[in-house]
Scaffold this motif. Sequence first.
Motif, PDB file in Angstrom:
ATOM      1  N   ARG A   1       3.437   1.728  -1.925  1.00 24.26           N
ATOM      2  CA  ARG A   1       3.845   2.133  -3.296  1.00 24.26           C
ATOM      3  C   ARG A   1       2.848   2.031  -4.097  1.00 24.26           C
ATOM      4  NH1 ARG A   1       7.769  -1.258  -5.781  1.00 24.26           N
ATOM      5  NH2 ARG A   1       6.669  -3.347  -4.404  1.00 24.26           N
ATOM      6  N   SER A   2       1.631   1.585  -3.929  1.00 22.14           N
ATOM      7  CA  SER A   2       0.563   1.719  -4.921  1.00 22.14           C
ATOM      8  C   SER A   2      -0.051   3.146  -4.871  1.00 22.14           C
ATOM      9  CB  SER A   2      -0.386   0.567  -4.399  1.00 22.14           C
ATOM     10  OG  SER A   2       0.091  -0.547  -4.309  1.00 22.14           O
ATOM     11  N   TYR A   3      -0.796   3.523  -5.904  1.00 22.85           N
ATOM     12  CA  TYR A   3      -1.226   4.747  -6.067  1.00 22.85           C
ATOM     13  C   TYR A   3      -2.199   4.773  -7.173  1.00 22.85           C
ATOM     14  CZ  TYR A   3       2.543   5.506  -9.184  1.00 22.85           C
ATOM     15  OH  TYR A   3       3.347   5.088 -10.373  1.00 22.85           O
TER      16      TYR A   3
ATOM     17  N   GLU B   1       0.834  -1.142   0.115  1.00 23.10           N
ATOM     18  CA  GLU B   1      -0.040  -0.066  -0.061  1.00 23.10           C
ATOM     19  C   GLU B   1       0.774   1.306  -0.092  1.00 23.10           C
ATOM     20  OE1 GLU B   1      -2.532  -0.394   3.052  1.00 23.10           O
ATOM     21  OE2 GLU B   1      -3.977  -2.003   2.276  1.00 23.10           O
TER      22      GLU B   1
ATOM     23  N   GLN C   1      -1.611  10.503   4.264  1.00 22.23           N
ATOM     24  CA  GLN C   1      -0.290  10.829   4.487  1.00 22.23           C
ATOM     25  C   GLN C   1      -0.069  11.713   5.544  1.00 22.23           C
ATOM     26  OE1 GLN C   1       2.372   9.206   2.153  1.00 22.23           O
ATOM     27  NE2 GLN C   1       0.266   8.292   1.795  1.00 22.23           N
TER      28      GLN C   1
ATOM     29  N   SER D   1      -3.237   7.074 -10.289  1.00 26.41           N
ATOM     30  CA  SER D   1      -2.545   8.135 -11.151  1.00 26.41           C
ATOM     31  C   SER D   1      -3.567   8.828 -11.957  1.00 26.41           C
ATOM     32  CB  SER D   1      -1.389   7.377 -12.058  1.00 26.41           C
ATOM     33  OG  SER D   1      -0.763   8.647 -13.051  1.00 26.41           O
TER      34      SER D   1
ATOM     35  N   ASN E   1      -0.670  11.753  -8.095  1.00 25.49           N
ATOM     36  CA  ASN E   1      -0.587  10.417  -7.412  1.00 25.49           C
ATOM     37  C   ASN E   1      -1.293  10.513  -6.375  1.00 25.49           C
ATOM     38  OD1 ASN E   1       0.663   9.298  -9.667  1.00 25.49           O
ATOM     39  ND2 ASN E   1       2.711   9.380  -9.066  1.00 25.49           N
ATOM     40  N   LEU E   2      -2.620   9.714  -6.214  1.00 24.67           N
ATOM     41  CA  LEU E   2      -3.487   9.874  -5.084  1.00 24.67           C
ATOM     42  C   LEU E   2      -2.775   8.418  -4.345  1.00 24.67           C
ATOM     43  CD1 LEU E   2      -6.916  10.821  -6.047  1.00 24.67           C
ATOM     44  CD2 LEU E   2      -4.831  12.229  -5.361  1.00 24.67           C
ATOM     45  N   PRO E   3      -2.536   8.587  -2.939  1.00 22.46           N
ATOM     46  CA  PRO E   3      -2.293   7.233  -2.273  1.00 22.46           C
ATOM     47  C   PRO E   3      -3.188   6.357  -1.890  1.00 22.46           C
ATOM     48  CG  PRO E   3      -1.948   9.299  -0.775  1.00 22.46           C
ATOM     49  CD  PRO E   3      -2.188   9.755  -2.164  1.00 22.46           C
TER      50      PRO E   3
END
Length: 795
Positions: A436-438, A434, A456, A440, A450-452
């Motif tokens: 490193r995933s986003y 999770e 954050q 785009s 890029n939405l996480p």
Amino acid sequence: MKRMTYKVCQLLLAFSVLTAPVMAEDATTVESLPLIDLPAPGQEPAASQAPVAEPDMAPVQDAVPSPAAAPAVDAPSVFTPGSSSSITMAQMGQPRGITLSGGQLQAGIDFTLPADQVITNAQLLLNLKVSPAMAARNTTLQLMMNGQPLGTVPLGSADSNVSSYQLEIPAAMVVSSNNISFKINDGDALLCLRDLSDKYQVTIMPNTRLDLEGQQLNIGADLSHFPRPFFDAMQMTPAAVTFAFPEKTLPEQVSAAALVASWLGIEADYRGISFNALRDTLPEKNGILFGKSGEQIGGLTLPVTQKPMLQIIDNPANPVYKLLLVVGNSDQQLRAAAWRLTQGKFPGQTASTAVENQTIPASKAYDAPRWIPTDRPVRLTELMRKDQSLTAAGIWHEPLSVAFRAAPDLFLWDGETIPVKLGYRFPTESWIDEDRSYLSLTFNGTFLHNLPVNKQGALETLWRKVGGDARQEDYNLALEPYLIYGDNQLSLYFNIQTKETAPCSVLLNNNIKSRIDENSSIDLSKTRHFSLLPNLSYFVGASFPFSRFADFAHTVLLLPENPGEAEISTLLNMAARSGNATGTSLNNNTVMFGVPTAGGNLQRLEDSHVLSVSTINKNTFNRTLLAQSPFTSNEHSFGVRERSIWQKIQSWLEGDWGSAGIAADRYFSSNEAWRGFVSFRSQWNPDRVVVMAIGSTDEQLSRLQTDLTSARVNAGIRGDVSIITDENGVRSFRVGQQFPSGQMPWYMMVVWYANQHSAFLAILGLLFATVIGLSLYALLKKRAHKRLNPQDDGK
């Protein structure tokens, strides 16, 4: 079952061709046929002769009377014409080709073909770009079509970056709806090579093409098939349609043709469509004829009728091809017939029909169906096609795309943005990384964000580590207004990364779902419709300002007194572009031949924008139209007027320092063969605009349609002058003054004017300060004199 049907058709067709007499030496042409009169609707001619009216038959009231008798002629020889075509990967919907890499080791593409063709020969010309690492593996690419194997091609080393292969495809496999799939046979070994998607790649190039040969089928004279055979929604290549008119073409006939052309432009959509206009000549293949009752076109006499009428007949040159007759005795009748044709829903086996009075709706400002509404937030689901979804399956998937069109004159003040509300949800799996995933986000090719997966921040991270829910599932994006074009595309891609410990099997897990919330929306309600005109980029992108009322109710289509075929064709192509941009046909357009000098036509001209088409040799028409514009024209040249001293001073004071009149005039004079567009303020109404499509010759003017299919040419057209040549492409200039147009309150216009003319206001402020300063200086000097010389008070 469908493949069997086409196979039987092919066998029958081959048998008929073999048993029919060969007539190649004496093929029937349109010019070789005598005059032919058509039967009235409902009558059927004898099978062995041309239709002949009964000599003693009296016409019946309120019915279409029979035409005059015509001599019997031998029926033309029937031959089944062949056809050849090519479809590229780009035309199939993949302008960048197909890339196989990473976990996406197989892909497919769908394509369709016209239903009235039987394919007799097919070849696939396959162009592949293979990465060096993939070539070193010496694997193969497997191809399948409609579930049947086509063969394999090697992916080994080659002398160049692109390898080409030619594959023969059994004709019986090619049907109306088809699918070609590609699969790397070494997929299992590549599956667990993580983070190497850029290293192991195979790209099916966009110029990969399918070459087809076939035979044209006779679908019969039936209005219920319309728009077939003139245009088939199953074809994926650009269409070409021929319109024919009488020798003495009338404005109302071109107006009806523009209505039909714009509707066909809507139907063609992304495929593209062009029109060829003929005068007193029958089309060699399929065609649509417009004329008055009893008129002749190329030796064919249109039916005599008191009412508007639609009729479809066999082309005298070859009955496999069809002619559609749109007949009316006035502008109202022709418009009614054309409108009824675009509505469809004809009963089966209808060869002709009389048209009753039609109620044609009128457009409102900015109500184009293909333009995104600006009076409310619009959910993304409203912008999706029926075959699209906001849900992505698996790790490897195509980006979710949301396309929409917008009016080109949307306006926001500096600092204001367009709110985009996004709700999204990633799948919940323990093997997903999770961090490193986003998600785009890309808009019109511009990367946005890029939405996480998770929120954050230090507190959010700590809360997640102790087992709390820190998922981020919504985001409010502020979209800059300059990113909005006439044609837009929002791309959303769920980039899911797996943990290093994840097993290989999960990489092909298509059970997981990533989705965009259905309540996600884009809000243009704070925008205003306001712009500076003339602006040719608005015209080529969305036919604006004519498309402000999408049915062209406030536009005059102006042609020379005796327009040629190239000018009529260009006008029809412009009409089709407008229909394609707005989704509305030109139901209420007005066509005029020549510039009117009095009467109702002049009044209409004073209330309308003007779209004109001409060539240099129409000198009288050009000089009248350009009389009060920045442009000049004579029989051999076109140029830009020299500005007067007052015009130069006015432009300088207003801060208009970007005029390039001299450069444009020099460019006109230095080119012999050219075509393009000019635009200027209407001499009949200063709040209206004239756009003129013009070419140095008919041949040059005809090239405009091809020019406008190029994205590079479209992007280069701007300002109020755009000149296109074969050698230099497109060059654009701005030579005239622009004026504001749109919806803006007067008090905001003051602010806008101050923002646009800062130099003029600075000069005005300096003059004001100088006058006030000199006045105060004189007043203070007089006051000082009185204070220092009190004895002078009595003088």
